[in-house]
Design an enzyme around this catalytic site. Structure first.
Site, mmCIF file in Angstrom:
data_model
loop_
_atom_site.group_PDB
_atom_site.id
_atom_site.type_symbol
_atom_site.label_atom_id
_atom_site.label_comp_id
_atom_site.label_asym_id
_atom_site.label_seq_id
_atom_site.Cartn_x
_atom_site.Cartn_y
_atom_site.Cartn_z
ATOM 1 C CB SER A 69 -14.839 0.542 1.214
ATOM 2 O OG SER A 69 -14.155 -0.795 1.416
ATOM 3 C CG HIS A 72 -1.799 -1.043 1.415
ATOM 4 N ND1 HIS A 72 -2.687 -1.316 0.135
ATOM 5 C CD2 HIS A 72 -2.506 -1.857 2.448
ATOM 6 C CE1 HIS A 72 -3.666 -2.401 0.646
ATOM 7 N NE2 HIS A 72 -3.489 -2.453 1.610
HETATM 8 P P1 PAP Z 1 -7.564 -3.993 1.545
HETATM 9 O O1 PAP Z 1 -6.630 -2.901 0.537
HETATM 10 O O2 PAP Z 1 -7.495 -3.673 3.011
HETATM 11 O O3 PAP Z 1 -6.784 -5.373 1.217
HETATM 12 P P2 PAP Z 1 -9.771 -4.123 -0.756
HETATM 13 O O4 PAP Z 1 -9.546 -5.641 -1.152
HETATM 14 O O5 PAP Z 1 -8.927 -3.277 -1.588
HETATM 15 O O6 PAP Z 1 -8.911 -4.076 0.845
HETATM 16 O O7 PAP Z 1 -10.769 -3.548 -0.334
HETATM 17 C C1 PAP Z 1 -12.210 -4.335 0.036
HETATM 18 C C2 PAP Z 1 -13.078 -3.610 -0.932
HETATM 19 O O8 PAP Z 1 -13.187 -4.535 -2.115
HETATM 20 C C3 PAP Z 1 -14.764 -3.967 -0.371
HETATM 21 O O9 PAP Z 1 -15.529 -3.046 -0.872
HETATM 22 P P3 PAP Z 1 -16.718 -2.412 -0.362
HETATM 23 O O10 PAP Z 1 -16.446 -2.138 1.109
HETATM 24 O O11 PAP Z 1 -17.126 -1.129 -1.169
HETATM 25 O O12 PAP Z 1 -17.707 -3.567 -0.616
HETATM 26 C C4 PAP Z 1 -14.931 -5.366 -0.931
HETATM 27 O O13 PAP Z 1 -16.277 -5.554 -0.951
HETATM 28 C C5 PAP Z 1 -14.471 -5.180 -2.377
HETATM 29 N N1 PAP Z 1 -14.045 -6.314 -2.831
HETATM 30 C C6 PAP Z 1 -13.317 -7.461 -2.430
HETATM 31 N N2 PAP Z 1 -13.392 -8.367 -3.171
HETATM 32 C C7 PAP Z 1 -13.987 -8.170 -4.498
HETATM 33 C C8 PAP Z 1 -14.234 -8.548 -5.937
HETATM 34 N N3 PAP Z 1 -13.824 -9.852 -5.858
HETATM 35 N N4 PAP Z 1 -14.734 -8.107 -6.578
HETATM 36 C C9 PAP Z 1 -14.865 -6.511 -6.600
HETATM 37 N N5 PAP Z 1 -15.068 -5.906 -5.341
HETATM 38 C C10 PAP Z 1 -14.251 -6.860 -4.298
#
Ligand code: PAP
Length: 337
Positions: free
Chosen positions: A171, A143
């Protein structure tokens, strides 16, 4: 550069000295850096223009001290909540598509976060940055903004994914609300919005983070692939083909005809991944820093959920900041959906 400590061996005294010096530097930084309101932890610190939590600053020092890149390495870089989990799944399954059948894929049994490691958690002496991975290319996630990475990574490839800051903010607020220390008062949405706008959130300011990779991608388009979450949602097969070509594994005509691109998109879709047992009940361990229930990485996976949380005035304010910050950069974020 001092050799990194190894998984298999006890660190040498020379390595211990390097580590101890780094700890001293870290302590000094903690006493001298500007302090801001933390999201998950009480305070975050402004390190070289970006807000980081204390552990992450230490990881950054570790990275500069120990990391030895290979020119073949590929890094997934993201601002938190911009699409890390999705891209991890897509990169891993695209790159390794010849090794795993879609009917019994590792992503059915392991959370996407474990597909490859994140460099930002303090890892001494647990992780060995140099010998732990035999695969070529090695995949890593970070990150950190581009400007905080060691120069040795300049020769490597990066996939950067950005997302509408309003969706990132919402999010992140949901995620943090679940994980914030119970010893701290809850972070209200109003406070989160105020902090985000000021740039005060882990790895923020958001806009400077995005611009660090955007500018680097303009200088070296062959080294940095700049993707948008919204485009991935709208035309996943087009974007996955771009991803495969960039990683040096373009799809053949035969693969395309057989529907391999579609299989990867389906495997990594929010619907599929969020319904897997392993992602409903599993946990992700981030070195010795955090254990997070995998389900927290899946919430809605939609474009525009901010509409359920932000007033018109809040939306306008964030969009205005986005316009101002990106003015003249040639970058537009998908904020008008
Ligand atoms: P991180 O940077 O802490 O690892 P990250 O995976 O970037 O987190 O963010 C999670 C977001 O991606 C969530 O968004 P939301 O809160 O708006 O729903 C999560 O739902 C979304 N996310 C996870 N997996 C997928 C996927 N396969 N396709 C689309 N969005 C996804």
């Amino acid at each position: 550069m001092t050799s990194p400590p190894s998984l298999q061996t006890t660190p040498t005294s020379e390595e211990d000295v390097a580590y101890n010096n780094m700890c001293k530097e870290h302590n000094h930084l903690m006493e001298t850096l500007p302090k801001g309101h933390g999201w998950r932890v009480q305070y975050i610190y402004n390190y070289k223009g970006f807000w980081l939590n204390p552990n992450t600053i230490k990881s950054n020092l570790l990275l500069h001290t120990y990391f030895k890149s290979h020119t073949t390495d590929i890094f997934l870089a993201t601002f938190p909540k911009a699409g890390t989990t999705w891209l991890k799944s897509l990169m891993f399954s695209t790159l390794n598509r010849h090794h795993h059948a879609f009917s019994d894929h590792p992503l059915h049994h392991h959370g996407p976060q474990s597909a490859f490691p994140i460099l930002d958690v303090e890892s001494y002496p647990i992780t060995d940055f140099t010998t732990n991975f035999s695969d070529v290319p090695r995949l890593f996630n970070t990150h950190f903004p581009y400007t905080l990475l060691p120069a040795c990574m300049d020769a490597c490839k990066f996939v950067y994914v950005c997302r509408d800051p309003k969706d990132v903010l919402i999010s992140k607020w949901h995620f943090v609300s679940k994980l914030r220390s119970k010893d701290l008062p809850p972070l209200t949405l109003d406070k989160a919005i105020e902090l985000f706008q000021q740039g005060v959130s882990e790895y923020g300011p958001f806009w400077e983070h995005v611009l660090s990779y955007w500018r680097a991608s303009l200088e070296s388009p062959d080294k940095i692939l700049f993707l948008k979450y919204e485009e991935l949602k709208k035309q996943p097969e087009v974007e996955v083909k771009k991803l495969a070509a960039f990683m040096g594994k373009p799809f053949t005509m035969e693969e395309e005809k057989k529907g391999v691109v579609g299989e990867i998109v389906k495997l990594c879709s929010f619907k599929n991944l969020s319904n897997l047992e392993v992602n409903k009940t599993g946990v992700d361990k981030f070195a010795n820093v955090a254990v997070i229930e995998t389900k927290n990485f899946f919430r809605k996976g939609e474009i525009g959920d901010w509409k359920n949380y932000l007033s018109e005035e809040m939306k306008e304010r964030i969009d205005r900041i986005t316009d101002e910050k990106l003015q003249g950069s040639g970058l537009t974020l998908t904020t008008r959906v």
